[in-house]
Design an enzyme around this catalytic site. Structure first.
Site, short mmCIF file in Angstrom:
data_model
loop_
_atom_site.label_atom_id
_atom_site.label_comp_id
_atom_site.label_asym_id
_atom_site.label_seq_id
_atom_site.Cartn_x
_atom_site.Cartn_y
_atom_site.Cartn_z
N ASN A 80 0.81 -1.22 0.00
CA ASN A 80 0.00 0.00 0.00
C ASN A 80 0.84 1.28 0.00
O ASN A 80 1.69 1.47 0.88
CB ASN A 80 -0.93 -0.02 1.22
N HIS A 107 -15.35 -5.07 9.85
CA HIS A 107 -15.01 -3.79 10.44
C HIS A 107 -16.24 -2.94 10.68
O HIS A 107 -16.92 -2.57 9.72
CB HIS A 107 -14.15 -2.97 9.48
N ARG A 164 -14.59 -6.03 14.45
CA ARG A 164 -13.64 -5.04 14.93
C ARG A 164 -14.37 -3.72 15.09
O ARG A 164 -15.10 -3.31 14.17
CB ARG A 164 -12.51 -4.89 13.91
N TYR A 215 -7.63 6.91 13.15
CA TYR A 215 -7.44 5.69 12.38
C TYR A 215 -8.71 4.81 12.44
O TYR A 215 -9.32 4.66 13.49
CB TYR A 215 -6.25 4.87 12.93
N ASP A 247 -8.22 -2.22 17.02
CA ASP A 247 -6.88 -1.96 16.45
C ASP A 247 -6.35 -0.62 16.98
O ASP A 247 -6.95 0.43 16.75
CB ASP A 247 -7.00 -1.91 14.92
N HIS A 254 -3.34 0.48 16.22
CA HIS A 254 -2.52 0.98 15.11
C HIS A 254 -1.23 1.64 15.59
O HIS A 254 -0.90 2.77 15.19
CB HIS A 254 -3.34 1.94 14.22
N GLU A 314 -5.00 -5.01 18.95
CA GLU A 314 -4.04 -5.17 17.84
C GLU A 314 -3.03 -4.03 17.81
O GLU A 314 -3.39 -2.87 18.05
CB GLU A 314 -4.86 -5.20 16.55
N GLU A 356 0.93 -7.12 11.12
CA GLU A 356 0.54 -6.83 9.73
C GLU A 356 1.65 -6.17 8.93
O GLU A 356 1.65 -6.25 7.72
CB GLU A 356 -0.74 -5.99 9.68
N ARG A 380 -0.28 -11.71 13.02
CA ARG A 380 -1.10 -11.17 11.92
C ARG A 380 -0.35 -11.03 10.59
O ARG A 380 -0.83 -10.37 9.68
CB ARG A 380 -1.66 -9.81 12.33
N HIS A 419 -3.81 -10.48 8.45
CA HIS A 419 -4.23 -9.18 7.93
C HIS A 419 -5.07 -9.42 6.66
O HIS A 419 -4.74 -10.25 5.83
CB HIS A 419 -2.95 -8.42 7.58
N ASP A 449 -6.37 -3.36 0.95
CA ASP A 449 -5.17 -3.23 0.12
C ASP A 449 -4.50 -4.58 -0.15
O ASP A 449 -3.48 -4.65 -0.83
CB ASP A 449 -4.17 -2.24 0.73
N GLU A 451 -9.02 -11.56 9.05
CA GLU A 451 -9.65 -10.25 8.81
C GLU A 451 -10.29 -10.25 7.41
O GLU A 451 -9.71 -10.76 6.46
CB GLU A 451 -8.58 -9.15 8.88
N TRP A 457 1.51 6.69 12.50
CA TRP A 457 0.15 6.62 11.94
C TRP A 457 -0.40 5.22 12.18
O TRP A 457 0.30 4.23 12.08
CB TRP A 457 0.11 6.90 10.42
C1 GCO Z 1 -5.92 -3.42 9.48
C2 GCO Z 1 -4.87 -2.45 9.09
C3 GCO Z 1 -5.18 -1.60 7.92
C4 GCO Z 1 -3.90 -0.89 7.52
C5 GCO Z 1 -3.78 -0.86 6.05
C6 GCO Z 1 -2.46 -0.25 5.62
O1 GCO Z 1 -5.87 -3.85 10.62
O2 GCO Z 1 -6.72 -3.78 8.64
O3 GCO Z 1 -4.37 -1.77 10.21
O4 GCO Z 1 -6.24 -0.75 8.13
O5 GCO Z 1 -3.80 0.37 8.05
O6 GCO Z 1 -3.92 -2.15 5.57
O7 GCO Z 1 -2.17 -0.58 4.32
MG MG Z 2 -4.29 -3.21 11.77
#
Ligand code: GCO
Ligand code: MG
Length: 403
Positions: free
Chosen positions: A38, A123, A148, A160, A211, A213, A237, A263, A284, A313, A317, A340, A403
């Site tokens: 991504n 999600h 989630r 996020y 998540d 993040h 996560e 991920e 993941r 994951h 993307d 996921e 991020w």
């Molecule tokens: C998730 C991930 C995604 C990522 C994304 C980045 O848990 O699905 O955190 O939301 O941010 O795949 O490319």
């Molecule tokens: Mg994630």
């Protein structure tokens, strides 16, 4: 031997960018592999085109492990997301070819099904707690057993996991990175409230996930994990950045809330200490970013020794080619946990017709030989690459953050 005579790198953007490798053998059988990274798609496309494809021509497509080792050890420069995504694409495409030649779905080549189907999580997101809970209830009605939940943080313009479209979350949203603003203490207050409201509305039979993040320090994550224990989350996560695997020891000392991470990992070395020290509960890593089905199996085998389960994951993307590969893997590994599943848009599904199906909160890769996913190249050619970056994140005082 099924001799490789050609390999094409296909870049398409049916709603978002995808890079797909198509390996073709002498007798016309071909296999597909996802190579999407991504926000960095063209780097992998170039790595494949310039450095990998020329080395594939003339090789025996059956020799999956040997080709993997050739690309990994032969490059001298080991690991890294670009290299490992390229190797993953080759590996996945070769498993697809092997399955087609054997007339068997890939999961049969991996030892056969260890379960009837694989539980997936969807999600639910919304600007407020109420919005998120309403979407989560909808997922529950659709049969999801795991959801989630992410919600906006009062006083913060964006966060996020929260998007305008409650059913399709797409973070790579701009030609240059969008700037988000972050405040940890506001976030730490809202998450337990979200889980409280979700348990009241959805009950206790559904698994709830969240998540972080990579946004907390280990001690902040320990505090959140402790606050969350009463709501029995399935996992938290990416609690903290994991370059320092030892950081998870500190979280573990403070909470029994299950932890998931991986991920952005691309090799078994990124998670070896996390697994061996039993610092996590779910790994993941996924097919496309962690060296393909062959390497992910090694990670899962190591994890199995320590009762760590898989939780691949599966964001948008990761193309339908990766999704199919993940489902064959999930169906076969003994220590599967959850998968996921963020649905792709209808445009993406049309470019990648696939055999996998969803029913009652679970998925199945289907019985088609190989991966059971194809690419409509004419349709793919209609969607040109469209540069899109993931956002960046700053603290309120302007400090650059995760991020
Ligand atoms: C998730 C991930 C995604 C990522 C994304 C980045 O848990 O699905 O955190 O939301 O941010 O795949 O490319
Ligand atoms: Mg994630």
């Amino acid at each position: 031997m099924p001799k490789i005579i050609d390999a094409k790198v296909i870049v398409t953007s049916p709603g978002r960018n995808f890079v797909t490798l198509k390996i073709i053998t002498e007798d016309g059988v071909y296999g597909l592999g996802d190579a999407t990274l991504n926000g960095r798609e063209l780097s992998v496309a170039s790595y494949l085109q310039d450095h990998v494809v020329p080395c594939l021509i003339g090789r025996d497509a059956h020799r999956i492990e040997d080709i993997w080792q050739y690309l990994y050890k032969g490059a001298y420069w080991r690991r890294g997301p670009v290299t490992m995504s390229a190797i993953a694409a080759v590996d996945t495409a070769l498993w697809d070819i092997k399955g087609k030649l054997a007339g068997l779905p890939v999961y049969q080549l991996l030892g056969g099904a260890s379960r009837e189907s694989v539980m997936v999580y969807g999600h639910a997101n919304g600007a407020s707690i109420e919005d998120t809970v309403a979407v989560a209830l909808d997922y529950q009605r659709q049969g999801y057993k795991a959801i989630r939940i992410q919600c906006g943080v009062p006083g913060m313009a964006s966060t996020y996991g929260v998007s305008k479209d409650k059913y399709f979350y797409e973070p790579a949203d701009a030609d240059l990175p969008t700037e988000n603003v972050w405040n940890t203490s506001k976030y730490l207050r809202v998450v337990p409230e979200l889980f409280k409201a979700a348990r009241e509305a959805l009950g206790w039979d559904v698994h709830l996930l969240h998540d972080i993040h990579h946004r907390l320090t280990p001690i902040e994550a320990g505090r959140l994990g402790k606050d969350m224990e009463q709501y029995r989350p399935f996992w938290l996560e990416d609690a903290t950045p994991a370059e320092n695997q030892e950081a998870f020891k500190l979280i573990r000392q403070h909470t029994t809330t299950p932890l998931a991470v991986g991920e952005i990992f691309n090799s078994i070395h990124d998670c070896r200490e996390l697994i061996e020290n039993q610092l996590i509960d779910y790994i993941r890593a996924t097919v496309v970013h962690a060296g393909g089905i062959s390497h992910l199996r090694k990670i899962a085998n190591l994890a199995d020794l320590y009762q760590v389960r898989t939780g691949c994951h599966g964001a948008t993307d990761l193309s339908p080619v990766c999704m199919a590969a993940a489902l064959h893997f999930d169906l076969s590994v003994p220590n599967f946990g959850v998968q996921e599943y963020m649905r792709h848009t209808p445009e993406t599904d049309a470019v990648f017709p696939h055999a996998y199906t969803f029913a009652d909160g679970a998925m199945h890769p289907g019985e088609a030989p190989g991966l059971g996913v194809d690419i409509d190249e004419d349709l793919a050619a209609q969607y040109e690459y469209n540069r899109a970056f993931l956002p960046v994140n700053r603290l309120e005082d302007g400090t650059m953050f995760n991020w």
